[in-house]
Design a protein around this motif. Structure first.
Motif, mmCIF file in Angstrom:
data_model
loop_
_atom_site.group_PDB
_atom_site.id
_atom_site.type_symbol
_atom_site.label_atom_id
_atom_site.label_comp_id
_atom_site.label_asym_id
_atom_site.label_seq_id
_atom_site.Cartn_x
_atom_site.Cartn_y
_atom_site.Cartn_z
ATOM 1 N N GLU A 1 -8.545 -1.645 -2.897
ATOM 2 C CA GLU A 1 -9.990 -2.073 -2.609
ATOM 3 C C GLU A 1 -10.070 -3.619 -2.249
ATOM 4 O O GLU A 1 -11.026 -3.940 -1.742
ATOM 5 N N ASP A 2 -8.816 -4.149 -2.348
ATOM 6 C CA ASP A 2 -8.661 -5.684 -2.099
ATOM 7 C C ASP A 2 -8.201 -5.744 -0.540
ATOM 8 O O ASP A 2 -7.875 -6.619 -0.285
ATOM 9 N N TYR A 3 -8.398 -4.683 0.119
ATOM 10 C CA TYR A 3 -8.166 -4.568 1.773
ATOM 11 C C TYR A 3 -6.561 -4.845 1.785
ATOM 12 O O TYR A 3 -6.138 -5.173 3.074
ATOM 13 N N GLU A 4 -5.757 -4.697 1.044
ATOM 14 C CA GLU A 4 -4.287 -4.887 1.076
ATOM 15 C C GLU A 4 -3.523 -3.547 1.307
ATOM 16 O O GLU A 4 -3.860 -2.484 0.573
ATOM 17 N N ILE A 5 -2.395 -3.581 2.006
ATOM 18 C CA ILE A 5 -1.727 -2.307 2.349
ATOM 19 C C ILE A 5 -0.465 -2.821 1.669
ATOM 20 O O ILE A 5 0.448 -3.863 2.094
ATOM 21 N N ARG A 6 -0.015 -2.296 0.682
ATOM 22 C CA ARG A 6 1.351 -3.270 -0.190
ATOM 23 C C ARG A 6 2.542 -1.726 0.031
ATOM 24 O O ARG A 6 2.146 -0.647 0.055
ATOM 25 N N ILE A 7 3.579 -2.196 0.378
ATOM 26 C CA ILE A 7 4.811 -1.526 0.189
ATOM 27 C C ILE A 7 5.791 -1.785 -0.745
ATOM 28 O O ILE A 7 6.358 -2.861 -1.037
ATOM 29 N N PHE A 8 5.954 -0.928 -1.708
ATOM 30 C CA PHE A 8 6.592 -0.943 -3.016
ATOM 31 C C PHE A 8 7.942 -0.291 -2.711
ATOM 32 O O PHE A 8 8.198 0.902 -2.455
ATOM 33 N N GLN A 9 9.183 -1.090 -2.953
ATOM 34 C CA GLN A 9 10.307 -0.427 -3.129
ATOM 35 C C GLN A 9 10.762 -0.524 -4.710
ATOM 36 O O GLN A 9 10.976 -1.497 -5.163
ATOM 37 N N ASN A 10 10.644 0.827 -5.220
ATOM 38 C CA ASN A 10 10.948 0.796 -6.673
ATOM 39 C C ASN A 10 9.594 0.158 -7.219
ATOM 40 O O ASN A 10 8.385 0.538 -6.697
ATOM 41 N N GLU A 11 9.757 -0.619 -8.083
ATOM 42 C CA GLU A 11 8.502 -1.397 -8.624
ATOM 43 C C GLU A 11 8.242 -2.615 -8.040
ATOM 44 O O GLU A 11 7.108 -3.406 -8.335
ATOM 45 N N GLU A 12 8.892 -2.960 -7.049
ATOM 46 C CA GLU A 12 8.841 -4.333 -6.361
ATOM 47 C C GLU A 12 8.168 -4.312 -4.831
ATOM 48 O O GLU A 12 8.232 -3.617 -4.225
ATOM 49 N N VAL A 13 7.260 -5.264 -4.917
ATOM 50 C CA VAL A 13 6.427 -5.307 -3.562
ATOM 51 C C VAL A 13 7.407 -5.972 -2.481
ATOM 52 O O VAL A 13 7.681 -7.108 -2.719
#
Length: 736
Positions: free
Chosen positions: A202-214
């Motif tokens: 909802e904060d307008y972000e698209i995040r890509i996680f590799q395991n638990e790390e962004v």
């Protein structure tokens, strides 16, 4: 604009008309389908079954393989004969299916998410595989392998957190994100044969996680509604403001914005060109198939009601995957790729199939028109040059050396920044149009018009968030008495921290700080400072850096100090943990740092966080107490019903009336207790969101392995209820 006229470029986009696809089959399931809550599951005999959430907390499963009603092009009259129902008795918020049990790789398990629980259900055996409480709630769900975890997981996103559960309900994956999770998808973004997790929030972000790390963060213009992998490193996205588009890793390929709301997206190759298109379903009933390369509409169809979901499966079990679009009213249509039997109809062609030659002719006509427009523009330019050489005076002509310059300046009085445009050679600027993301709310452009134009025009804006964006500027430039204006186009990059004004000193330094070592020259940090804060900072002779700022947004004080001690010690002083994290992330991105440890001291935020943890304990205690009381009342209800029924059988009307009267009172108390429990649950969710947000802020003060370690150790401390170690991890980044 008075009598001012635009001198336009006549540019035409080369586009062909979208083709209409004829459905391979149609069904009416006579059940409403909730938006985004539909999936396919192979629950037995590898038969794909359409599974949808409907009203009243129910799930219905359509298995048509007993008969061949999918072979007809009209809706089947006996579709209801193939429908089974499952009562969840709770509001369904997410749903998917997959082979969760490693012992049965061919049989899918139905996964149903509610506001507080995750149900894994074996459809064929009609039993629960597991029923797991999820305190952070479930807003979105996906299924598959993520990172280095070898098991298939049910991955759920909720209140600032993401969890992954195996076939026994054990939590094997957990991490936090910046806000409530609204979309999840799996994709191998770095092509290392391991899936990364796409997360929209909802904060307008698209995040890509590799395991638990962004490993990547991209800011969009509204909250994410859906994410869908296409192929290789490309994925589609949909936003709450009616925008859809495609990204290739962190680079946007294209986007399209509509005035209508988008409900769902999916990727599949419908034109048989070897690359999946982005298929979107809309609130006005449209289904559009757009090219992954440029967003051009390739095919379209329309329903009489909003599209609920778009899915892909071999639903007819003939070896061919087809696209299935389902509307909220229960209409379902299946579409085959164009070379496998689907008939492509040209708009207005009376049912005739589209030929490649007709499409080529259409494209050729548009290209010829574009050539004529460009030739006309060249002719006009040549005429203007001839007039200038002969000395003809024309107010519509301006000197070829005319320029438009722009710079940014703060306005402390209004709490905003000003973009100042200035023209040369005694010309004036009549108006300017600025196109940019994140600056103008739901709009993407703003126009500034001057009734009495001068050589200067000022545009003001105040970004709500610290974000860098590109400004595309179009300025109308001409002479004061001219009725014609020339369009000057400029590009300007707005610094991320443009809302911070440099000052010489503070009356009182911020009490909170974060310290870390940067193995870089002070000059490099100064370059980042000049780039991100739009200032010209000079380094003193002692090779140190001191910079102080005040936020135009809220008056927040910010100080940065760097000395050459210990290879480069940098201290950020600011009474806001989130701002400190944003600065560290931006600095490390500029310096290409992959690892960073830090020591944080935010006394006020730590004190507030301690109060939040106490609230969580209180809300949990109240929840358990209310649950126990409601269980006792439920037992009393059963006893009263039995006594009332016995009295009726014995024809003891007086006793029966007394029992029903007591039952009415107990029921009223139960309703009151339920309202208390619901309110307590909402307060608990709000407090848990703050807990997850604090872990996220603490993690963003570090980079690389240190960031991952903070998330993991914070989670372990919360599970063991070790508050002392939790604060130590947030401060130091580790326990030892």
């Amino acid at each position: 604009m008075g009598n001012a006229r635009w001198r336009r470029r006549h540019v035409h986009k080369v586009m062909s008309k979208a083709n209409q696809l004829t459905p391979a089959f149609q069904l009416n399931l006579n059940n409403q389908i909730q938006q985004g809550l539909a999936t396919f599951g192979k629950y037995a005999k590898k038969q794909p079954c359409l599974t949808c959430a409907t009203s009243g907390g129910k799930v219905f499963i359509h298995n048509p393989h007993e008969k061949t009603d999918l072979a007809v092009s009209q809706p089947s009259t006996d579709a209801n004969a193939h429908i089974q129902y499952l009562n969840i008795n709770r509001t369904i918020t997410a749903m998917t299916a997959g082979p969760l049990d490693p012992k049965k790789p061919g049989d899918d398990i139905l996964l149903v998410g509610t506001q507080t629980n995750l149900l894994a259900y074996d459809v064929m055996k009609n039993k629960d595989v597991f029923y797991r409480e999820v305190a952070d709630g479930i807003n979105s769900m996906t299924f598959g392998k993520v990172g280095s975890i070898t098991e298939q997981l049910a991955i759920v996103g909720g209140n600032c957190s993401i969890q992954g559960f195996d076939s026994e309900g054990n939590e094997l994956f957990w991490t936090v994100t910046g806000d409530n999770v609204t979309a999840l998808a799996l994709i191998d973004i770095d092509e290392d044969q391991l899936n990364e997790l796409l997360v929209g929030s909802e904060d307008y972000e698209i995040r890509i996680f590799q395991n638990e790390e962004v490993i990547s963060e991209t800011t969009e213009t509204d909250k994410l509604l859906a994410l869908s992998p296409l192929y290789s490193t490309r994925f589609g996205y949909a936003l709450g403001n009616g925008t859809i588009g495609v990204y290739d890793r962190a680079t946007r390929v294209w986007r399209f914005k509509s005035k209508h709301g988008v409900n769902c997206i999916h990727g599949h190759d419908l034109d048989s060109d070897g690359a999946p298109e982005l298929i979107s379903g809309w609130a006005n009933g449209k289904v559009e198939v757009r090219s992954d390369k440029n967003g051009e509409v390739v095919f379209r169809d329309s329903f009489s009601s909003a599209v609920a979901s778009i899915l892909v499966a071999d639903y007819r079990m003939d070896g061919r995957d087809l696209v299935m679009a389902a509307s909220v009213s229960g209409d379902v249509r299946g579409y085959l790729p164009v070379d496998t039997g689907a008939k492509v109809i040209a708009p207005g062609s009376g049912g005739a199939a589209v030929s490649d030659a007709s499409v080529s002719d259409e494209t050729l006509k548009l290209l010829l028109q574009q050539k004529q427009d460009l030739s006309f523009q060249i002719q006009k330019f040549e005429e203007n040059i001839d007039k200038t050489r002969k000395g003809d005076h024309d107010l519509a002509l301006i000197s070829q050396s005319t320029k438009v310059q722009c710079h940014l300046r703060p306005n402390s009085g209004k709490g905003c920044v000003e973009l100042v445009l200035r023209s040369t050679n005694n010309t004036v600027i009549k108006a300017t149009i600025i196109t940019a993301e994140f600056l103008f709310g739901s709009n993407e452009s703003s126009m500034v018009y001057s009734a009495d134009p001068t050589d200067t025009i000022i545009a003001t804006f105040a970004p709500e968030k610290d974000v860098s964006t590109d400004l595309h500027i179009q300025a109308l430039v001409g002479y004061k008495m001219s009725s014609y204006y020339h369009v000057f186009e400029l590009d300007y990059k707005l610094p991320k921290f443009s809302m911070y004004v440099p000052v010489k000193d503070f009356q009182k330094e911020p009490e909170s700080s974060v310290q870390f070592r940067v193995n870089e020259r002070v000059n490099r940090v100064a370059m980042w400072l000049n780039n991100s804060f739009n200032i010209g900072h000079k380094i003193d002779r002692q090779n140190s850096l001191d910079a102080r700022f005040v936020s135009l947004r809220n008056g927040l004080l910010l100080a940065l100090h760097m000395s050459p001690d210990n290879g480069g010690q940098l201290t950020i002083r600011v009474n806001n943990m989130e701002v400190a994290g944003e600065i560290i992330q931006d600095l490390c991105s500029f310096l290409t740092l992959n690892e960073l440890e830090s020591v944080a001291d935010f006394p006020q935020e730590f004190e507030d966080f301690k109060k939040v943890l106490m609230k969580v304990d209180e809300y949990n205690a109240v929840r358990l107490k209310l649950t126990a009381e409601m269980a006792d009342s439920s037992q009393l209800v059963k006893a009263l019903v039995i006594k009332a029924e016995d009295a009726r059988i014995l024809n003891d009307m007086k006793l029966m009336k007394k029992m029903y009267s007591s039952l009415y009172d107990v029921n009223r108390e139960l309703i009151g207790e339920y309202i208390k429990r619901a309110n307590n649950h909402n307060e608990l969710l709000s407090a848990l969101k703050e807990v997850n947000a604090m872990i996220q802020k603490a993690a963003r003060l570090r980079i690389g392995a240190a960031k991952t370690r903070v998330i993991t150790e914070c989670r372990n401390s919360i599970k063991s209820n070790n508050i002392h170690s939790l604060f130590k991890i947030i401060r130091l980044g580790h326990l030892n």
